[in-house]
Design a protein around this motif. Structure first.
Motif, PDB file in Angstrom:
ATOM      1  N   ARG A 201       4.432  -9.722  15.149  1.00 26.15           N
ATOM      2  CA  ARG A 201       5.050  -8.554  16.070  1.00 26.15           C
ATOM      3  C   ARG A 201       4.000  -7.543  16.456  1.00 26.15           C
ATOM      4  O   ARG A 201       3.476  -7.085  15.873  1.00 26.15           O
ATOM      5  CB  ARG A 201       6.140  -7.841  15.097  1.00 26.15           C
ATOM      6  CG  ARG A 201       7.229  -8.845  14.568  1.00 26.15           C
ATOM      7  CD  ARG A 201       8.404  -8.308  13.944  1.00 26.15           C
ATOM      8  NE  ARG A 201       9.360  -9.142  13.204  1.00 26.15           N
ATOM      9  CZ  ARG A 201      10.024  -8.835  12.496  1.00 26.15           C
ATOM     10  NH1 ARG A 201      10.515  -7.469  12.299  1.00 26.15           N
ATOM     11  NH2 ARG A 201      11.110  -9.858  11.895  1.00 26.15           N
ATOM     12  N   GLU A 203       3.784  -4.714  16.915  1.00 27.16           N
ATOM     13  CA  GLU A 203       4.406  -3.315  16.451  1.00 27.16           C
ATOM     14  C   GLU A 203       3.886  -2.194  17.243  1.00 27.16           C
ATOM     15  O   GLU A 203       2.331  -2.070  17.521  1.00 27.16           O
ATOM     16  CB  GLU A 203       4.164  -3.188  15.064  1.00 27.16           C
ATOM     17  CG  GLU A 203       4.782  -3.959  13.976  1.00 27.16           C
ATOM     18  CD  GLU A 203       6.049  -3.779  13.690  1.00 27.16           C
ATOM     19  OE1 GLU A 203       6.669  -2.649  14.355  1.00 27.16           O
ATOM     20  OE2 GLU A 203       6.720  -4.378  13.105  1.00 27.16           O
ATOM     21  N   ARG A 212       3.142  -2.179   7.453  1.00 24.07           N
ATOM     22  CA  ARG A 212       3.449  -2.635   8.930  1.00 24.07           C
ATOM     23  C   ARG A 212       2.253  -3.217   9.675  1.00 24.07           C
ATOM     24  O   ARG A 212       1.296  -2.107   9.723  1.00 24.07           O
ATOM     25  CB  ARG A 212       4.053  -1.285   9.622  1.00 24.07           C
ATOM     26  CG  ARG A 212       4.601  -1.920  10.865  1.00 24.07           C
ATOM     27  CD  ARG A 212       5.624  -0.711  11.605  1.00 24.07           C
ATOM     28  NE  ARG A 212       6.385  -0.051  10.871  1.00 24.07           N
ATOM     29  CZ  ARG A 212       7.541  -0.784  10.453  1.00 24.07           C
ATOM     30  NH1 ARG A 212       7.755  -1.716  11.288  1.00 24.07           N
ATOM     31  NH2 ARG A 212       8.502  -0.049  10.030  1.00 24.07           N
ATOM     32  N   THR A 213       2.230  -4.222   9.801  1.00 28.22           N
ATOM     33  CA  THR A 213       0.894  -4.946  10.300  1.00 28.22           C
ATOM     34  C   THR A 213       1.591  -5.652  11.609  1.00 28.22           C
ATOM     35  O   THR A 213       2.570  -6.185  11.723  1.00 28.22           O
ATOM     36  CB  THR A 213       0.105  -5.694   9.530  1.00 28.22           C
ATOM     37  OG1 THR A 213       0.908  -6.611   8.728  1.00 28.22           O
ATOM     38  CG2 THR A 213      -0.651  -4.910   8.484  1.00 28.22           C
ATOM     39  N   GLU A 285      11.629  -0.301   3.737  1.00 27.98           N
ATOM     40  CA  GLU A 285      12.240  -2.028   3.572  1.00 27.98           C
ATOM     41  C   GLU A 285      11.363  -2.886   2.917  1.00 27.98           C
ATOM     42  O   GLU A 285      10.129  -2.740   3.586  1.00 27.98           O
ATOM     43  CB  GLU A 285      12.771  -2.315   4.908  1.00 27.98           C
ATOM     44  CG  GLU A 285      13.506  -3.670   4.899  1.00 27.98           C
ATOM     45  CD  GLU A 285      13.835  -4.186   6.256  1.00 27.98           C
ATOM     46  OE1 GLU A 285      14.306  -3.532   7.153  1.00 27.98           O
ATOM     47  OE2 GLU A 285      13.855  -5.346   6.240  1.00 27.98           O
ATOM     48  N   LEU A 286      11.823  -3.499   2.073  1.00 29.90           N
ATOM     49  CA  LEU A 286      11.029  -4.379   1.168  1.00 29.90           C
ATOM     50  C   LEU A 286      11.536  -5.862   1.599  1.00 29.90           C
ATOM     51  O   LEU A 286      10.808  -6.639   1.796  1.00 29.90           O
ATOM     52  CB  LEU A 286      11.334  -4.219  -0.201  1.00 29.90           C
ATOM     53  CG  LEU A 286      10.685  -5.015  -1.220  1.00 29.90           C
ATOM     54  CD1 LEU A 286       9.142  -5.314  -0.975  1.00 29.90           C
ATOM     55  CD2 LEU A 286      10.669  -4.471  -2.614  1.00 29.90           C
ATOM     56  N   SER A 328      15.600 -12.323   3.461  1.00 30.05           N
ATOM     57  CA  SER A 328      14.187 -12.333   4.283  1.00 30.05           C
ATOM     58  C   SER A 328      13.250 -11.378   3.247  1.00 30.05           C
ATOM     59  O   SER A 328      13.501 -10.195   3.549  1.00 30.05           O
ATOM     60  CB  SER A 328      14.424 -11.899   5.540  1.00 30.05           C
ATOM     61  OG  SER A 328      13.287 -11.856   6.203  1.00 30.05           O
ATOM     62  N   GLY A 330       9.478  -9.726   2.859  1.00 33.64           N
ATOM     63  CA  GLY A 330       8.290  -9.715   3.601  1.00 33.64           C
ATOM     64  C   GLY A 330       7.325  -9.993   2.346  1.00 33.64           C
ATOM     65  O   GLY A 330       7.173  -9.227   1.428  1.00 33.64           O
TER      66      GLY A 330
HETATM   67  P1  ATP Z   1      11.236  -2.742   9.969  1.00 37.73           P
HETATM   68  O1  ATP Z   1      12.669  -2.080  10.166  1.00 37.73           O
HETATM   69  O2  ATP Z   1      10.261  -2.232   8.700  1.00 37.73           O
HETATM   70  O3  ATP Z   1      10.380  -2.788  11.229  1.00 37.73           O
HETATM   71  P2  ATP Z   1      12.695  -4.955  10.178  1.00 37.73           P
HETATM   72  O4  ATP Z   1      14.019  -4.527   9.882  1.00 37.73           O
HETATM   73  O5  ATP Z   1      12.375  -5.420  11.467  1.00 37.73           O
HETATM   74  O6  ATP Z   1      11.686  -4.306   9.436  1.00 37.73           O
HETATM   75  P3  ATP Z   1      13.011  -7.920   9.394  1.00 37.73           P
HETATM   76  O7  ATP Z   1      13.301  -8.213  10.773  1.00 37.73           O
HETATM   77  O8  ATP Z   1      14.293  -7.694   8.652  1.00 37.73           O
HETATM   78  O9  ATP Z   1      12.210  -6.376   9.279  1.00 37.73           O
HETATM   79  O10 ATP Z   1      12.053  -8.633   8.706  1.00 37.73           O
HETATM   80  C1  ATP Z   1      12.329  -9.269   7.254  1.00 37.73           C
HETATM   81  C2  ATP Z   1      10.996  -8.600   6.307  1.00 37.73           C
HETATM   82  O11 ATP Z   1       9.952  -8.960   6.934  1.00 37.73           O
HETATM   83  C3  ATP Z   1      11.045  -7.280   6.239  1.00 37.73           C
HETATM   84  O12 ATP Z   1      11.995  -6.865   5.127  1.00 37.73           O
HETATM   85  C4  ATP Z   1       9.655  -6.854   5.796  1.00 37.73           C
HETATM   86  O13 ATP Z   1       9.616  -7.033   4.337  1.00 37.73           O
HETATM   87  C5  ATP Z   1       8.795  -7.953   6.503  1.00 37.73           C
HETATM   88  N1  ATP Z   1       8.256  -7.241   7.749  1.00 37.73           N
HETATM   89  C6  ATP Z   1       8.982  -7.111   9.082  1.00 37.73           C
HETATM   90  N2  ATP Z   1       8.032  -6.317   9.826  1.00 37.73           N
HETATM   91  C7  ATP Z   1       6.914  -6.287   9.151  1.00 37.73           C
HETATM   92  C8  ATP Z   1       5.464  -5.887   9.487  1.00 37.73           C
HETATM   93  N3  ATP Z   1       5.325  -5.402  10.671  1.00 37.73           N
HETATM   94  N4  ATP Z   1       4.726  -5.853   8.595  1.00 37.73           N
HETATM   95  C9  ATP Z   1       5.028  -6.238   7.317  1.00 37.73           C
HETATM   96  N5  ATP Z   1       6.047  -6.615   7.063  1.00 37.73           N
HETATM   97  C10 ATP Z   1       7.027  -6.870   7.757  1.00 37.73           C
END
Ligand code: ATP
Length: 465
Positions: A201, A203, A212-213, A285-286, A328, A330
């Motif tokens: 992503r 980000e 967040r990577t 969020e984990l 889901s 991470g």
């Molecule tokens: P956030 O709100 O932190 O951006 P998200 O709600 O977009 O997360 P999901 O789409 O639900 O995340 O993705 C499922 C899981 O993937 C998350 O619970 C998280 O653990 C992991 N994840 C999502 N984005 C990242 C990221 N940029 N870096 C590391 N882990 C991630």
């Protein structure tokens, strides 16, 4: 709060070989991280535990490993091309970019920030007097929608290839293979497909170490049920995942469940709950659990023209589109959580501080270390003999270390979280009756620091799992 500050953990990770800054010799690259020799062992063990628990030890689950590159039509059908956006704001003063919703989350609560329309973000930032974290000025541009998918080109000639995306979630690889899995495995509902793999992503503001990577790993499950059974499946998964985290050593007080407000839900979800962890900078969020209904399978059926329905094996007239509950995880955030939980500083009786990583033994990167008391040749040879015995007689990961004083070597093993250290001394050789009988060793426990004298055969039996 976890006792650990992020700086302490980042420093230990670098020093001991868990996680290194990415491309470090070139000055790094925007919050990219590489797992070092111990980090890769830890991460592999997290993935192994996950796979064993959720795929191997359940009759209702199978695994999959789909390609990262997928036909771009997948991402049109899934809604990611039109909906997978974050509100981007620029600081007019220092030109840094931020996610408007995340800046607002610190002032408003998460739900309130998430439900704002794109044209409300900038006025809200100004009204709440939220300054740029970079330069401290309040000079925000209008928020723009920014699609998080990484675009690249497929084909050999630059400019002539077709646009293609790196997958932003692993989930779609499961949906597009739904028919293949049904036709080959012939599972009965309810059943699920688990997958571990990279997702990408773009980000806007990566940060907080591996939290967040732009490139990360997910461990995802798509769990298919009959319509109407989704609510119960949702509750069951929420409990199962919560218990899984606790069973591997996460402190209950550092976990909480956050229910998404209706207006905050993603385009595909009718209900979402997150499991959040209390990171050193606050709750984050984990894990996310979403009720995706029949959204994905129906969308792919419409877009591809392929039938995505399930036929009841006992009643061919019963044909329907299953509903989907998606747990889901991470993977990197999970590893980070285990690192934070494991980090412990202990005051010893002599006034010194001992740093140790109290990993659950199933996750520790190294199971046992074999340490000859000194560098004396015949002592090292005896220890090498023992090393071979343990490696051949068990499936353990074994470290062998002869460098430095024994105290220093214990400290290193404590800091990398090795549950047991085995010391081979002159007693083992039968040369010093005071140290112990011939063919006995000392085994030291990481947490209690208790030392026990065991015969080598006894030791091997105690190590076999
Ligand atoms: P956030 O709100 O932190 O951006 P998200 O709600 O977009 O997360 P999901 O789409 O639900 O995340 O993705 C499922 C899981 O993937 C998350 O619970 C998280 O653990 C992991 N994840 C999502 N984005 C990242 C990221 N940029 N870096 C590391 N882990 C991630």
């Amino acid at each position: 709060m976890p006792a650990t500050s992020l700086d302490q953990l980042v420093s230990l990770s670098k020093r001991r070989g868990f996680i290194f800054p990415g491309s470090e010799i070139y000055g790094g690259l925007a919050n990219t991280w590489d797992y070092g020799p111990l980090g890769v062992e830890l991460k592999n063990r997290v993935k192994k535990e996950w796979w064993q628990t959720f795929v191997h030890k359940r009759q209702d689950m199978v695994g999959l490993d789909a390609a990262i590159l997928m036909n771009p039509k997948v991402w049109e059908a899934s809604g990611h091309v039109s909906n997978f956006n974050d509100p981007l704001v620029d600081c007019k003063n220092c030109k840094e970019r931020f996610r408007g919703d995340k800046l607002l989350e610190e002032k408003l609560d998460v739900e309130a920030a998430a439900v704002l329309k794109i044209d409300q973000v900038q006025p809200m930032l100004v009204a709440e007097k939220i300054p740029c974290p970079g330069c401290g000025k309040i000079a925000w541009t209008e928020a723009k929608k920014f699609n998080l998918m990484f675009k690249t080109q497929q084909g050999v000639i630059e400019g002539e290839g077709s646009d293609i995306y790196l997958r932003p979630e692993t989930a779609q690889g499961i949906f597009v293979n739904f028919k293949n899995v049904i036709n080959t495995i012939r599972p009965r509902l309810p059943f699920g497909v688990g997958q571990i793999g990279k997702a990408f992503r773009n980000e806007i503001t990566p940060g907080n170490f591996t939290f967040r990577t732009r490139e990360f790993e997910q461990m995802e499950i798509e769990y298919f049920v009959e319509p109407g059974e989704d609510k119960q499946a949702f509750e069951d998964w929420k409990q199962t995942v919560w218990d899984w985290y606790l069973s591997l050593g996460i402190t209950k007080a550092n976990l909480r469940i956050r229910e998404h407000d209706k207006k905050e839900l993603s385009h595909y979800s009718s209900r979402t709950v997150d499991i959040e962890y209390r990171f050193p900078w606050g709750w984050g969020e984990l894990f996310g659990l979403a009720n995706r209904g029949d959204f994905d399978l129906s969308q792919h059926e419409k877009a591809s023209g392929e039938d995505m329905k399930y036929t009841d094996p006992d009643d061919a007239t019963k044909k329907f589109t299953p509903h989907v509950v998606e747990p889901s995880f991470g993977c990197d955030r999970t590893v980070l959580t285990f690192l934070l939980e494991a980090y412990t500083e202990e005051k010893l009786e002599n006034g010194e501080t001992r740093t140790l990583m109290k990993f659950d033994p199933r996750l520790a990167p190294i199971d046992v270390a074999i340490l000859p008391l000194s560098k004396k040749e015949h002592l090292v040879a005896k220890a090498q003999e023992l090393y071979k015995k343990v490696v051949q007689g068990t499936d353990l990961v074994v470290d062998f270390d002869v460098t430095g004083s024994i105290g220093k070597r214990y400290r290193r093993q404590d800091e990398i979280g090795t549950p047991k250290c085995i010391t081979v001394d002159f007693g083992t050789l039968g040369e010093d009756a005071k140290q112990g009988e011939k063919d006995t060793i000392t085994i030291r426990d990481r947490d209690s620091l208790k030392q026990e004298r065991l015969h080598i055969e006894e030791l091997i039996n105690s190590l076999v799992r």
